[in-house]
Design a protein around this motif. Structure first.
Motif, PDB file in Angstrom:
ATOM      1  N   HIS A   1     -14.923   1.773  44.399  1.00  0.00           N
ATOM      2  CA  HIS A   1     -13.458   1.219  44.930  1.00  0.00           C
ATOM      3  C   HIS A   1     -13.664   1.063  46.281  1.00  0.00           C
ATOM      4  O   HIS A   1     -12.831   0.059  46.744  1.00  0.00           O
ATOM      5  CB  HIS A   1     -12.601   2.431  44.729  1.00  0.00           C
ATOM      6  N   VAL A   2     -14.358   1.792  47.301  1.00  0.00           N
ATOM      7  CA  VAL A   2     -14.502   1.588  48.610  1.00  0.00           C
ATOM      8  C   VAL A   2     -15.158   0.133  48.808  1.00  0.00           C
ATOM      9  O   VAL A   2     -14.531  -0.493  49.729  1.00  0.00           O
ATOM     10  CB  VAL A   2     -15.406   2.568  49.236  1.00  0.00           C
ATOM     11  N   LEU A   3     -16.144  -0.271  48.119  1.00  0.00           N
ATOM     12  CA  LEU A   3     -16.728  -1.661  48.337  1.00  0.00           C
ATOM     13  C   LEU A   3     -16.038  -2.734  47.780  1.00  0.00           C
ATOM     14  O   LEU A   3     -15.617  -3.651  48.521  1.00  0.00           O
ATOM     15  CB  LEU A   3     -17.941  -1.536  47.439  1.00  0.00           C
ATOM     16  N   ALA A   4     -14.927  -2.408  46.759  1.00  0.00           N
ATOM     17  CA  ALA A   4     -14.195  -3.225  46.261  1.00  0.00           C
ATOM     18  C   ALA A   4     -13.011  -3.550  47.280  1.00  0.00           C
ATOM     19  O   ALA A   4     -12.568  -4.840  47.523  1.00  0.00           O
ATOM     20  CB  ALA A   4     -13.229  -3.150  44.838  1.00  0.00           C
ATOM     21  N   VAL A   5     -12.155  -2.666  48.013  1.00  0.00           N
ATOM     22  CA  VAL A   5     -11.130  -2.878  48.734  1.00  0.00           C
ATOM     23  C   VAL A   5     -11.712  -3.516  50.101  1.00  0.00           C
ATOM     24  O   VAL A   5     -10.940  -4.203  50.952  1.00  0.00           O
ATOM     25  CB  VAL A   5     -10.376  -1.580  48.966  1.00  0.00           C
ATOM     26  N   THR A   6     -12.991  -3.418  50.621  1.00  0.00           N
ATOM     27  CA  THR A   6     -13.594  -3.523  51.710  1.00  0.00           C
ATOM     28  C   THR A   6     -14.130  -5.071  51.725  1.00  0.00           C
ATOM     29  O   THR A   6     -13.965  -5.974  52.469  1.00  0.00           O
ATOM     30  CB  THR A   6     -14.505  -2.782  52.536  1.00  0.00           C
ATOM     31  N   LEU A   7     -15.180  -5.215  50.641  1.00  0.00           N
ATOM     32  CA  LEU A   7     -16.045  -6.514  50.544  1.00  0.00           C
ATOM     33  C   LEU A   7     -15.575  -7.387  49.571  1.00  0.00           C
ATOM     34  O   LEU A   7     -16.207  -8.549  49.586  1.00  0.00           O
ATOM     35  CB  LEU A   7     -17.502  -6.284  50.382  1.00  0.00           C
ATOM     36  N   GLY A   8     -14.577  -6.913  48.517  1.00  0.00           N
ATOM     37  CA  GLY A   8     -14.262  -7.661  47.499  1.00  0.00           C
ATOM     38  C   GLY A   8     -13.530  -8.777  47.889  1.00  0.00           C
ATOM     39  O   GLY A   8     -13.163  -9.166  48.864  1.00  0.00           O
ATOM     40  N   GLU A   9     -13.179  -9.514  46.599  1.00  0.00           N
ATOM     41  CA  GLU A   9     -12.359 -10.683  46.813  1.00  0.00           C
ATOM     42  C   GLU A   9     -10.938 -10.358  47.543  1.00  0.00           C
ATOM     43  O   GLU A   9     -10.184  -9.381  47.156  1.00  0.00           O
ATOM     44  CB  GLU A   9     -12.150 -11.660  45.514  1.00  0.00           C
TER      45      GLU A   9
ATOM     46  N   SER B   1     -12.921   8.642  51.811  1.00  0.00           N
ATOM     47  CA  SER B   1     -13.354   9.053  50.314  1.00  0.00           C
ATOM     48  C   SER B   1     -14.654   9.534  50.646  1.00  0.00           C
ATOM     49  O   SER B   1     -15.314   9.504  51.460  1.00  0.00           O
ATOM     50  CB  SER B   1     -13.418   7.652  49.753  1.00  0.00           C
ATOM     51  N   THR B   2     -14.692  10.639  49.708  1.00  0.00           N
ATOM     52  CA  THR B   2     -16.179  11.173  49.529  1.00  0.00           C
ATOM     53  C   THR B   2     -17.159  10.362  48.781  1.00  0.00           C
ATOM     54  O   THR B   2     -17.132  10.505  47.697  1.00  0.00           O
ATOM     55  CB  THR B   2     -16.015  12.540  48.819  1.00  0.00           C
TER      56      THR B   2
ATOM     57  N   ALA C   1     -14.935   9.138  57.987  1.00  0.00           N
ATOM     58  CA  ALA C   1     -13.898  10.034  58.357  1.00  0.00           C
ATOM     59  C   ALA C   1     -13.543  11.006  57.244  1.00  0.00           C
ATOM     60  O   ALA C   1     -12.421  10.689  56.892  1.00  0.00           O
ATOM     61  CB  ALA C   1     -12.874   9.424  59.167  1.00  0.00           C
ATOM     62  N   CYS C   2     -14.488  11.386  56.744  1.00  0.00           N
ATOM     63  CA  CYS C   2     -14.199  12.372  55.406  1.00  0.00           C
ATOM     64  C   CYS C   2     -12.945  13.416  55.680  1.00  0.00           C
ATOM     65  O   CYS C   2     -13.116  13.983  56.932  1.00  0.00           O
ATOM     66  CB  CYS C   2     -15.468  12.782  54.659  1.00  0.00           C
ATOM     67  N   VAL C   3     -12.292  13.745  54.765  1.00  0.00           N
ATOM     68  CA  VAL C   3     -11.240  14.742  54.941  1.00  0.00           C
ATOM     69  C   VAL C   3     -11.563  15.992  53.910  1.00  0.00           C
ATOM     70  O   VAL C   3     -12.090  15.749  52.938  1.00  0.00           O
ATOM     71  CB  VAL C   3      -9.864  14.207  54.673  1.00  0.00           C
ATOM     72  N   THR C   4     -11.255  17.163  54.624  1.00  0.00           N
ATOM     73  CA  THR C   4     -11.365  18.436  53.766  1.00  0.00           C
ATOM     74  C   THR C   4     -10.263  19.232  54.108  1.00  0.00           C
ATOM     75  O   THR C   4      -9.352  19.254  55.181  1.00  0.00           O
ATOM     76  CB  THR C   4     -12.642  19.236  54.280  1.00  0.00           C
ATOM     77  N   GLY C   5      -9.503  19.804  52.973  1.00  0.00           N
ATOM     78  CA  GLY C   5      -8.650  20.686  53.089  1.00  0.00           C
ATOM     79  C   GLY C   5      -7.536  20.447  52.111  1.00  0.00           C
ATOM     80  O   GLY C   5      -6.628  21.371  51.705  1.00  0.00           O
ATOM     81  N   GLY C   6      -7.442  19.192  51.252  1.00  0.00           N
ATOM     82  CA  GLY C   6      -6.845  19.047  50.140  1.00  0.00           C
ATOM     83  C   GLY C   6      -5.040  18.660  50.325  1.00  0.00           C
ATOM     84  O   GLY C   6      -4.848  18.424  51.688  1.00  0.00           O
ATOM     85  N   ALA C   7      -4.365  18.158  49.603  1.00  0.00           N
ATOM     86  CA  ALA C   7      -3.244  17.371  49.471  1.00  0.00           C
ATOM     87  C   ALA C   7      -2.055  18.428  50.461  1.00  0.00           C
ATOM     88  O   ALA C   7      -1.398  18.050  51.298  1.00  0.00           O
ATOM     89  CB  ALA C   7      -2.683  17.067  48.246  1.00  0.00           C
TER      90      ALA C   7
END
Length: 288
Positions: A71-79, A96-97, A120-126
């Protein structure tokens, strides 16, 4: 100088992070494949984009919080991807992890367009994201960290943990998640034994808390196992836990992949990775 912010991925973790940006005074654009969270943030002052590319044209600093590497690759490098829309000098924050190699791949493509990338990964939850209490685990160039500082400050009151070079934020997050899931297994099995032998769980927890063996994370994890059986077997609970299980299995698979690449054995992590359905109480015999 004020920055324009963007956010891609308005799920359980992403939406509460993104919700702080427009109220902080940033011109904010958001994107998600689901319309409901987009509409919610638009009501809070953000603008909607129809593609990541469109969002990129409207933002200087963009956070990405999508489930998996693909998903990371699709939203950054995709069409119609983000990189095709952002102007030079922008910063992309991957929350994203994911595997470090995914971060590096995006960063290489971004560098050709004079864009910076930070893991910039995040930890701690919603819950902690709602309260601005998440911790950012950041790897990448310090110049980009400073460009993104207003974004970090607007979305969390906890100081970032700067892990060093690009990819170290992702490595740190996978190590911490490995630690977390092993803790949960360490809490689950004594609980199961106590129930089987007739030992009250409150006595076990009291003793574990008094000597420091039972951590806050472990206590929080055990709370779900105290729910009535009918609640735990409900469709809503099962769907929620199945989602958590799938994320955990992915994270542990990536930790084990890193270990294989580094030539280190993780036998406990391997066993825990095969036990997530049991740990989360998911009714799925194929995963037990």
């Amino acid at each position: 100088m004020s920055i324009r912010t963007g956010f891609i991925g308005l799920g359980n973790q992403g939406k509460p992070i993104a919700s702080h940006l427009a109220p902080a005074g940033f011109e904010t654009t958001v994107y998600d494949i689901a319309s409901a969270p987009v509409e919610e943030l638009v009501a809070g002052g953000a603008k909607a984009a129809s593609t990541p590319r469109e969002l990129g044209a409207e933002a200087d600093v963009v956070g990405i919080c999508v489930p998996e590497d693909s998903h990371v690759l699709a939203v950054t490098l995709g069409e119609n991807g983000l990189l095709s829309g952002m102007k030079s000098g922008g910063v992309i924050l991957i929350h994203s992890t994911v595997l470090p190699e995914t971060i590096v791949e995006v960063a290489a493509a971004a560098a050709a367009r004079e864009l910076d990338v930070l893991d910039a990964c995040v930890t701690g939850g919603a819950g902690r994201a709602i309260n601005k209490e998440i911790t950012y685990l950041v790897g990448g160039p310090e110049r980009a960290v400073e460009k993104a500082r207003p974004y970090f400050d607007a979305t969390s009151e906890i100081a970032i943990v700067y892990a060093g070079e690009l990819g170290n934020g992702a490595k740190l997050k996978l190590c911490l998640n490995l630690m977390t899931y092993i803790q949960w297994a360490a809490a689950y099995e004594p609980m199961a034994l106590a129930r089987a032998i007739g030992l009250p769980l409150d006595v076990l927890e009291s003793a574990g808390r008094s000597n420091g063996q039972l951590t806050d994370l472990m206590t929080s994890f055990l709370a779900a196992h105290k729910l009535p059986d009918d609640a735990r077997k409900s469709d809503g609970f099962q769907d929620l836990m199945r989602g958590h299980m799938q994320i955990a299995e992915k994270d542990l698979a990536w930790a084990l992949k890193l270990a294989r690449q580094a030539g280190v054995a993780l036998p406990v992590g391997s066993l825990v990775s095969q036990s997530m359905a049991r740990l989360y109480g998911v009714d799925d015999e194929g995963r037990r």
